[in-house]
Write a protein that holds these residues in place. Structure first.
Motif, PDB file in Angstrom:
ATOM      1  N   LEU A 100       2.216 -13.213  -0.307  1.00 45.85           N
ATOM      2  CA  LEU A 100       2.671 -13.544  -2.029  1.00 45.85           C
ATOM      3  C   LEU A 100       4.383 -12.926  -2.112  1.00 45.85           C
ATOM      4  CD1 LEU A 100      -0.208 -12.834  -5.088  1.00 45.85           C
ATOM      5  CD2 LEU A 100       0.641 -14.746  -3.873  1.00 45.85           C
ATOM      6  N   ASN A 101       4.215 -11.618  -0.432  1.00 40.17           N
ATOM      7  CA  ASN A 101       6.149 -11.502  -1.150  1.00 40.17           C
ATOM      8  C   ASN A 101       6.022 -10.123  -1.783  1.00 40.17           C
ATOM      9  OD1 ASN A 101       8.280 -10.405   1.146  1.00 40.17           O
ATOM     10  ND2 ASN A 101       9.704 -11.898   0.190  1.00 40.17           N
ATOM     11  N   GLU A 102       5.166  -9.216  -2.009  1.00 36.77           N
ATOM     12  CA  GLU A 102       5.290  -8.955  -3.516  1.00 36.77           C
ATOM     13  C   GLU A 102       4.177  -7.429  -3.643  1.00 36.77           C
ATOM     14  OE1 GLU A 102       3.070 -10.694  -7.089  1.00 36.77           O
ATOM     15  OE2 GLU A 102       4.728 -11.508  -6.537  1.00 36.77           O
ATOM     16  N   PRO A 103       4.496  -6.664  -4.155  1.00 34.84           N
ATOM     17  CA  PRO A 103       3.930  -5.292  -3.866  1.00 34.84           C
ATOM     18  C   PRO A 103       2.319  -5.932  -4.620  1.00 34.84           C
ATOM     19  CG  PRO A 103       6.378  -4.482  -4.956  1.00 34.84           C
ATOM     20  CD  PRO A 103       5.756  -6.361  -5.091  1.00 34.84           C
ATOM     21  N   ASP A 104       0.895  -5.022  -3.578  1.00 36.98           N
ATOM     22  CA  ASP A 104      -0.012  -5.612  -4.521  1.00 36.98           C
ATOM     23  C   ASP A 104      -0.613  -3.362  -4.543  1.00 36.98           C
ATOM     24  OD1 ASP A 104      -2.521  -5.954  -5.019  1.00 36.98           O
ATOM     25  OD2 ASP A 104      -3.184  -6.326  -2.587  1.00 36.98           O
ATOM     26  N   TYR A 105      -1.413  -3.674  -5.795  1.00 25.93           N
ATOM     27  CA  TYR A 105      -1.600  -2.152  -6.512  1.00 25.93           C
ATOM     28  C   TYR A 105      -3.332  -1.985  -6.166  1.00 25.93           C
ATOM     29  CZ  TYR A 105       2.705  -3.450  -8.190  1.00 25.93           C
ATOM     30  OH  TYR A 105       4.227  -3.789  -8.535  1.00 25.93           O
ATOM     31  N   LEU A 106      -3.357  -0.850  -5.498  1.00 25.76           N
ATOM     32  CA  LEU A 106      -4.887  -0.406  -5.271  1.00 25.76           C
ATOM     33  C   LEU A 106      -5.104   0.540  -5.573  1.00 25.76           C
ATOM     34  CD1 LEU A 106      -4.339  -0.989  -1.365  1.00 25.76           C
ATOM     35  CD2 LEU A 106      -5.387  -2.672  -3.306  1.00 25.76           C
TER      36      LEU A 106
ATOM     37  N   ILE B 285       0.745   6.633  -3.686  1.00 29.02           N
ATOM     38  CA  ILE B 285       1.483   6.499  -2.562  1.00 29.02           C
ATOM     39  C   ILE B 285       2.537   4.734  -2.084  1.00 29.02           C
ATOM     40  CG2 ILE B 285       0.373   6.330   0.244  1.00 29.02           C
ATOM     41  CD1 ILE B 285      -1.855   7.319  -1.833  1.00 29.02           C
ATOM     42  N   ILE B 286       2.770   4.825  -2.146  1.00 33.83           N
ATOM     43  CA  ILE B 286       4.044   3.427  -1.473  1.00 33.83           C
ATOM     44  C   ILE B 286       4.161   4.083  -0.759  1.00 33.83           C
ATOM     45  CG2 ILE B 286       6.320   2.602  -2.998  1.00 33.83           C
ATOM     46  CD1 ILE B 286       5.383   3.714  -4.564  1.00 33.83           C
ATOM     47  N   ASP B 287       3.932   2.309   0.190  1.00 32.30           N
ATOM     48  CA  ASP B 287       4.385   2.311   1.812  1.00 32.30           C
ATOM     49  C   ASP B 287       6.024   1.701   1.446  1.00 32.30           C
ATOM     50  OD1 ASP B 287       5.018  -0.678   1.661  1.00 32.30           O
ATOM     51  OD2 ASP B 287       2.816  -1.225   2.032  1.00 32.30           O
ATOM     52  N   GLU B 288       5.821   2.144   2.993  1.00 36.43           N
ATOM     53  CA  GLU B 288       7.598   1.744   3.109  1.00 36.43           C
ATOM     54  C   GLU B 288       8.486   0.499   2.910  1.00 36.43           C
ATOM     55  OE1 GLU B 288      10.377   2.138   6.936  1.00 36.43           O
ATOM     56  OE2 GLU B 288       9.014   3.362   6.930  1.00 36.43           O
ATOM     57  N   ARG B 289       7.170  -0.879   3.275  1.00 38.67           N
ATOM     58  CA  ARG B 289       7.637  -2.103   3.044  1.00 38.67           C
ATOM     59  C   ARG B 289       7.300  -1.989   1.359  1.00 38.67           C
ATOM     60  NH1 ARG B 289       3.618  -5.350   5.675  1.00 38.67           N
ATOM     61  NH2 ARG B 289       4.879  -7.363   4.316  1.00 38.67           N
ATOM     62  N   ALA B 290       6.727  -1.818   0.856  1.00 36.99           N
ATOM     63  CA  ALA B 290       6.456  -2.221  -1.227  1.00 36.99           C
ATOM     64  C   ALA B 290       8.222  -0.808  -1.427  1.00 36.99           C
ATOM     65  CB  ALA B 290       5.478  -1.658  -1.307  1.00 36.99           C
ATOM     66  N   GLN B 291       8.095   0.394  -1.054  1.00 37.79           N
ATOM     67  CA  GLN B 291       9.595   0.958  -1.902  1.00 37.79           C
ATOM     68  C   GLN B 291      10.239   0.382  -1.106  1.00 37.79           C
ATOM     69  OE1 GLN B 291      11.763   2.762   1.003  1.00 37.79           O
ATOM     70  NE2 GLN B 291      13.223   3.396  -0.876  1.00 37.79           N
ATOM     71  N   LYS B 292      10.677  -0.150  -0.090  1.00 41.82           N
ATOM     72  CA  LYS B 292      12.310  -1.252   0.562  1.00 41.82           C
ATOM     73  C   LYS B 292      12.293  -2.583  -0.680  1.00 41.82           C
ATOM     74  CE  LYS B 292      14.760  -3.931   4.450  1.00 41.82           C
ATOM     75  NZ  LYS B 292      15.434  -3.031   4.877  1.00 41.82           N
TER      76      LYS B 292
END
Length: 99
Positions: free
Chosen positions: A87-93, A4-11
């Motif tokens: 951090l303005n970067e992806p976080d992984y759950l 699952i990738i949220d829209e902001r992370a995908q961008k």
């Protein structure tokens, strides 16, 4: 297994990684670091093309995937990628999959 990738992370991936056409983002386990799943191993990302995917989610014509040989790292969990606002970067759950 789900990715699952949220829209902001995908961008973020599109803007920061510069994924060439025909390639995608591969999530894999790598030696060093730590994760909630394994001490001594952390999540890595590389630009790659799917070969033998265990899980794949395609957004904006970009595949986000995990190869079958990386199943050991995810240990029965789904992967969710969201943005870390500090951090303005992806976080992984990691979410334990229902059996």
């Amino acid at each position: 297994m789900k990715i699952i990738i949220d829209e902001r992370a995908q961008k973020w991936f599109e803007e920061e990684i510069g994924i060439p056409e025909g390639s995608g983002v591969r999530f894999l386990g790598k030696v060093y670091g730590s994760s909630p799943l394994h001490e001594g191993f952390s999540l890595g990302i590389i630009v790659d093309k799917p070969n033998d995917p265990l899980a794949i989610t395609t957004l904006n014509n970009i595949p986000y995937f995990i190869e079958k040989n990386d199943d050991w790292f995810f240990s029965g969990h789904d992967l969710e990628v969201i943005m870390d606002d500090k951090l303005n970067e992806p976080d992984y759950l990691y979410h334990k999959r229902e059996q």
